[in-house]
Scaffold this motif. Structure first.
Motif, mmCIF file in Angstrom:
data_model
loop_
_atom_site.group_PDB
_atom_site.id
_atom_site.type_symbol
_atom_site.label_atom_id
_atom_site.label_comp_id
_atom_site.label_asym_id
_atom_site.label_seq_id
_atom_site.Cartn_x
_atom_site.Cartn_y
_atom_site.Cartn_z
ATOM 1 N N LEU A 49 1.002 -1.044 -0.059
ATOM 2 C CA LEU A 49 -0.078 0.042 0.063
ATOM 3 C C LEU A 49 0.908 1.320 0.031
ATOM 4 C CD1 LEU A 49 -3.047 -0.753 2.365
ATOM 5 C CD2 LEU A 49 -3.029 -0.107 -0.131
ATOM 6 N N LEU A 50 1.891 1.456 0.780
ATOM 7 C CA LEU A 50 2.852 2.410 0.801
ATOM 8 C C LEU A 50 3.435 2.681 -0.465
ATOM 9 C CD1 LEU A 50 3.925 4.637 2.536
ATOM 10 C CD2 LEU A 50 5.823 3.246 3.462
ATOM 11 N N THR A 51 4.166 1.655 -0.913
ATOM 12 C CA THR A 51 4.918 1.876 -2.190
ATOM 13 C C THR A 51 3.941 1.989 -3.217
ATOM 14 O OG1 THR A 51 6.418 0.082 -1.122
ATOM 15 C CG2 THR A 51 6.677 0.712 -3.512
ATOM 16 N N ILE A 52 3.255 1.274 -3.333
ATOM 17 C CA ILE A 52 2.250 1.636 -4.601
ATOM 18 C C ILE A 52 1.516 3.011 -4.345
ATOM 19 C CG2 ILE A 52 0.013 1.041 -6.042
ATOM 20 C CD1 ILE A 52 2.419 -0.938 -6.298
ATOM 21 N N GLY A 53 0.923 3.292 -3.126
ATOM 22 C CA GLY A 53 0.233 4.536 -3.045
ATOM 23 C C GLY A 53 1.348 5.736 -3.417
ATOM 24 N N LEU A 54 2.783 5.757 -3.007
ATOM 25 C CA LEU A 54 3.508 6.764 -3.414
ATOM 26 C C LEU A 54 3.740 6.755 -4.858
ATOM 27 C CD1 LEU A 54 5.923 6.564 -0.202
ATOM 28 C CD2 LEU A 54 4.439 8.286 -0.822
ATOM 29 N N LEU A 55 3.812 5.659 -5.566
ATOM 30 C CA LEU A 55 4.165 5.676 -6.766
ATOM 31 C C LEU A 55 3.102 6.238 -7.708
ATOM 32 C CD1 LEU A 55 6.042 2.046 -7.162
ATOM 33 C CD2 LEU A 55 7.014 4.377 -7.540
ATOM 34 N N LEU A 56 1.891 5.743 -7.350
ATOM 35 C CA LEU A 56 0.772 6.332 -7.887
ATOM 36 C C LEU A 56 0.356 7.905 -7.899
ATOM 37 C CD1 LEU A 56 -2.057 3.756 -7.278
ATOM 38 C CD2 LEU A 56 -1.013 4.301 -9.390
ATOM 39 N N TYR A 57 0.822 8.334 -6.471
ATOM 40 C CA TYR A 57 0.642 9.713 -6.212
ATOM 41 C C TYR A 57 1.638 10.460 -6.931
ATOM 42 C CZ TYR A 57 0.944 14.428 -4.392
ATOM 43 O OH TYR A 57 1.103 15.674 -4.223
ATOM 44 N N PHE A 58 3.065 10.151 -7.207
ATOM 45 C CA PHE A 58 4.026 10.868 -7.878
ATOM 46 C C PHE A 58 3.869 10.842 -9.437
ATOM 47 C CE2 PHE A 58 6.513 10.430 -3.805
ATOM 48 C CZ PHE A 58 6.336 11.866 -3.734
ATOM 49 N N SER A 59 3.285 9.403 -9.719
ATOM 50 C CA SER A 59 3.012 9.447 -11.231
ATOM 51 C C SER A 59 1.818 10.480 -11.665
ATOM 52 C CB SER A 59 2.418 8.117 -11.439
ATOM 53 O OG SER A 59 3.464 7.154 -11.386
ATOM 54 N N GLY A 60 0.852 10.497 -10.845
ATOM 55 C CA GLY A 60 -0.166 11.590 -11.154
ATOM 56 C C GLY A 60 0.319 12.815 -10.986
ATOM 57 N N PHE A 61 1.085 13.172 -10.036
ATOM 58 C CA PHE A 61 1.721 14.596 -10.010
ATOM 59 C C PHE A 61 2.465 14.919 -11.397
ATOM 60 C CE2 PHE A 61 4.854 17.528 -8.661
ATOM 61 C CZ PHE A 61 4.169 18.571 -7.739
ATOM 62 N N ILE A 62 3.266 13.845 -11.797
ATOM 63 C CA ILE A 62 4.196 14.140 -13.006
ATOM 64 C C ILE A 62 3.269 14.120 -14.059
ATOM 65 C CG2 ILE A 62 5.783 13.132 -14.398
ATOM 66 C CD1 ILE A 62 7.119 11.933 -12.104
ATOM 67 N N LEU A 63 2.330 13.400 -14.368
ATOM 68 C CA LEU A 63 1.148 13.438 -15.609
ATOM 69 C C LEU A 63 0.212 14.464 -15.151
ATOM 70 C CD1 LEU A 63 1.102 9.615 -16.166
ATOM 71 C CD2 LEU A 63 2.401 11.300 -17.265
ATOM 72 N N LEU A 64 0.027 15.015 -13.984
ATOM 73 C CA LEU A 64 -1.022 16.188 -13.942
ATOM 74 C C LEU A 64 -2.483 15.480 -14.190
ATOM 75 C CD1 LEU A 64 0.392 19.205 -15.706
ATOM 76 C CD2 LEU A 64 0.468 18.774 -13.411
ATOM 77 N N VAL A 65 -2.615 14.297 -13.499
ATOM 78 C CA VAL A 65 -3.764 13.277 -13.406
ATOM 79 C C VAL A 65 -4.259 13.361 -11.936
ATOM 80 C CG1 VAL A 65 -4.734 11.173 -13.897
ATOM 81 C CG2 VAL A 65 -3.181 12.015 -15.432
ATOM 82 N N LYS A 66 -5.119 14.213 -11.600
ATOM 83 C CA LYS A 66 -5.799 14.361 -10.287
ATOM 84 C C LYS A 66 -6.216 12.756 -9.702
ATOM 85 C CE LYS A 66 -5.030 18.480 -8.665
ATOM 86 N NZ LYS A 66 -4.414 18.954 -7.726
ATOM 87 N N PRO A 67 -7.158 12.009 -10.492
ATOM 88 C CA PRO A 67 -7.616 10.922 -9.998
ATOM 89 C C PRO A 67 -6.384 10.010 -9.588
ATOM 90 C CG PRO A 67 -8.876 11.338 -11.786
ATOM 91 C CD PRO A 67 -7.573 12.239 -11.757
ATOM 92 N N LEU A 68 -5.318 9.877 -10.345
ATOM 93 C CA LEU A 68 -4.382 9.162 -9.767
ATOM 94 C C LEU A 68 -3.592 9.486 -8.694
ATOM 95 C CD1 LEU A 68 -3.140 6.532 -11.284
ATOM 96 C CD2 LEU A 68 -1.481 8.046 -12.411
ATOM 97 N N GLN A 69 -3.558 11.107 -8.355
ATOM 98 C CA GLN A 69 -3.064 11.363 -7.223
ATOM 99 C C GLN A 69 -4.042 10.920 -6.223
ATOM 100 O OE1 GLN A 69 -2.646 15.322 -7.438
ATOM 101 N NE2 GLN A 69 -1.019 15.393 -9.119
ATOM 102 N N HIS A 70 -5.088 11.195 -6.144
ATOM 103 C CA HIS A 70 -6.023 10.791 -5.014
ATOM 104 C C HIS A 70 -6.257 9.221 -4.804
ATOM 105 C CE1 HIS A 70 -7.457 14.772 -5.700
ATOM 106 N NE2 HIS A 70 -8.335 14.626 -6.712
ATOM 107 N N ILE A 71 -6.018 8.428 -5.625
ATOM 108 C CA ILE A 71 -5.977 7.193 -5.277
ATOM 109 C C ILE A 71 -4.696 6.787 -4.252
ATOM 110 C CG2 ILE A 71 -5.534 4.852 -6.387
ATOM 111 C CD1 ILE A 71 -7.580 5.686 -8.762
ATOM 112 N N GLY A 72 -3.389 7.057 -4.936
ATOM 113 C CA GLY A 72 -2.306 7.363 -4.133
ATOM 114 C C GLY A 72 -2.209 7.718 -2.880
ATOM 115 N N VAL A 73 -2.860 8.996 -2.647
ATOM 116 C CA VAL A 73 -3.026 9.446 -1.323
ATOM 117 C C VAL A 73 -3.918 8.706 -0.403
ATOM 118 C CG1 VAL A 73 -3.956 11.274 -0.026
ATOM 119 C CG2 VAL A 73 -2.623 11.941 -1.792
ATOM 120 N N SER A 74 -5.063 8.001 -0.786
ATOM 121 C CA SER A 74 -5.844 6.954 -0.446
ATOM 122 C C SER A 74 -5.060 5.739 0.086
ATOM 123 C CB SER A 74 -7.127 6.662 -1.063
ATOM 124 O OG SER A 74 -7.763 7.658 -1.559
#
Length: 117
Positions: A49-74
């Motif tokens: 959860l921690l690893t995938i969450g951080l990877l998803l958050y930073f991927s969403g941050f780089i790609l500017l995709v808010k839903p990906l960031q929200h999933i990562g933070v969740s």
């Protein structure tokens, strides 16, 4: 856009390469212990959860995709809660400390939701 793709590849590939490299350097006994830890579903849940969450958050941050960031933070928030509960359950944290950390996590996720949604 090329730089974004390079960063995206790096944040996903680099941890895998580093983990593989570390695994190969381990002794056979350490490799067996590591395999045993990977068979534990709770360890996979927590670390995953921690690893995938951080990877998803930073991927969403780089790609500017808010839903990906929200999933990562969740995912990171769920990791936070599970880790607090596990610490209390195993006697590593007192009930009050665990409750306070959960309270901080709820404040953090609320603040994130207020700022980003």
């Amino acid at each position: 856009m090329i730089i974004k793709i390079i960063f995206l590849i790096l944040i996903w590939v680099l941890p895998i390469v580093m983990l593989t490299r570390t695994y190969v350097k381990m002794s056979k006994k350490e490799q067996e212990e590591f395999k045993g830890e990977l068979r534990n579903p709770y360890a996979l849940l927590i670390v995953g959860l921690l690893t995938i969450g951080l990877l998803l958050y930073f991927s969403g941050f780089i790609l500017l995709v808010k839903p990906l960031q929200h999933i990562g933070v969740s995912f990171v928030f769920i990791y936070w809660l599970a880790n607090c509960i596990n610490g209390w359950k195993n006697g590593k944290l007192h009930g009050a400390t665990s409750g306070f950390l959960i309270f901080l996590g709820v404040i953090g996720i609320t603040a994130y939701g207020y700022v980003n949604i």
